[in-house]
Design a protein around this motif. Sequence first.
Motif, mmCIF file in Angstrom:
data_model
loop_
_atom_site.group_PDB
_atom_site.id
_atom_site.type_symbol
_atom_site.label_atom_id
_atom_site.label_comp_id
_atom_site.label_asym_id
_atom_site.label_seq_id
_atom_site.Cartn_x
_atom_site.Cartn_y
_atom_site.Cartn_z
ATOM 1 N N MET A 321 18.414 -8.824 70.480
ATOM 2 C CA MET A 321 19.609 -9.292 69.654
ATOM 3 C C MET A 321 19.937 -10.613 71.021
ATOM 4 S SD MET A 321 20.546 -8.989 66.538
ATOM 5 C CE MET A 321 21.935 -9.716 66.384
ATOM 6 N N ILE A 326 21.850 -14.439 69.895
ATOM 7 C CA ILE A 326 22.971 -13.497 70.107
ATOM 8 C C ILE A 326 24.002 -12.557 70.602
ATOM 9 C CG2 ILE A 326 23.722 -12.445 67.686
ATOM 10 C CD1 ILE A 326 21.359 -15.090 66.866
ATOM 11 N N PHE A 379 28.685 -6.647 67.475
ATOM 12 C CA PHE A 379 28.999 -8.340 67.287
ATOM 13 C C PHE A 379 30.357 -8.693 68.014
ATOM 14 C CE2 PHE A 379 25.400 -6.700 64.730
ATOM 15 C CZ PHE A 379 24.097 -7.940 64.955
ATOM 16 N N VAL A 383 31.120 -14.729 67.257
ATOM 17 C CA VAL A 383 29.661 -15.075 66.458
ATOM 18 C C VAL A 383 30.472 -15.478 65.142
ATOM 19 C CG1 VAL A 383 28.102 -13.742 64.448
ATOM 20 C CG2 VAL A 383 28.100 -13.338 67.484
ATOM 21 N N ALA A 394 23.172 -14.933 63.237
ATOM 22 C CA ALA A 394 23.062 -13.600 63.992
ATOM 23 C C ALA A 394 22.320 -12.108 62.295
ATOM 24 C CB ALA A 394 24.803 -12.981 64.366
#
Length: 412
Positions: A321, A326, A379, A383, A394
């Motif tokens: 990621m 991200i 996350f 984000v 994402a």
Amino acid sequence: MSELAINGATSIRSTPYPAWPKGDDREIEAVTQVIRSGDWGGFPEPGRNAAAFEDAFAAYQGAQHGILMSNGTITMEVALKALGIGWGDEVIIPALTFAATAYAPIAAGALPVIVDVTPDTWCIDPDLVEGAITERTRAILPVHLGHQMADMDRIMDIASRHGLAVVEDCAHAHGQQWKGRGAGCIGDFGSFSHQSSKILTAGEGGTLLTNDDALARRAHSIIDCGRAKDPEEKEYTFGANYRLGELHAALLVVAMDRFPAQQAEREKSGKLFEDLVRQIPGVRVMPADERITRWSFYNYILAIDPEAFAGRTNQIVCEAMEAEGIPAEVQYPSMSRYELFQPSLSRMPVCVEFADRLDPQTMSFPVAEAAGSRESVYFMENVFRDGTRGIEDAAEALAKIQRHADELPTAV
Ligand SMILES: Cc1ncc(COP(=O)(O)O)c(C=O)c1O
């Protein structure tokens, strides 16, 4: 040729998410005023900016009192001390959290009794709390982890049936509400962190919230070298200097002003994110509990099923990621992986006396262990501060990684 950025392909996102923390002329002006005033420190406690922030934050969460101090670890230690909890007492904490949640009872002199979390929230499991209560238990210390809140209905019910105090660790939960009541205002104390990565930050800092006048006075006293805070100047405590300086407090006053708009954006983005990622095979969304009536989170945590990711686990998925642009990470291992309680590291009587109960080798928390070592993907908060595009990127990155999971490296 691999499709994944971790293997050199083009990343989903080429522009970074907004930085955090981020200030502008308002922060510069607020700090400049403190510098010009000459009142830089936190004494007399509370300072002008500290008191302004305490009042504003307590009002926003719905508490009678706020007590600002140096960080969100000391807050929990001070809360336990203000409640009279120390040597010989047990405090029940969850197995999936930052080390500070375990450190605080130890620093107060009490034994942290660690129990596993539930698979649907990764917050403390109320059934296991009930099973862990002994004649020495004095408090429950639930953590509102990521985008969730611990089941405060069950926890308050258990606490009232057993005469236990509740200190909520709200380091991730500024702004959250449970059935209309603010996080940190349901138990005896709520503990918040204002460390750099947190969503209401001054770089460092921590706040305790409480609705109890006497507890508030005692907490103010403990952080101000034990000085008496009662109207007749009678009640002294065993305290030290945990005050926060006015430069930090001034930053928090501005941060508080900005917070409601950020909370609303996060709530909207969080809902869109849930809708998108729940369609990805092998992704288990743990939707925010319906009793959360105002949603605001530090990071959003979901579970991956390694089987659906070609056997790869969370750590490698997070690396992939990151390569896609991200911000995602695995934040906490299970408490059974922490070494911080060991007598070799601490001569605290509780660590020496109860070394067997604090030995990671003898701990077993299957849900927290699965979360920490295989499933959890966190996350990061930025984000959720870059509009619809930020969320779509994402979700698309995670979907792409899942589709091409067999191309992922096998080891980090
Ligand atoms: C769950 C939890 N509790 C407590 C803390 C401690 O806060 P601080 O870093 O302000 O001491 C943190 C910080 O990361 C946290 O994540």
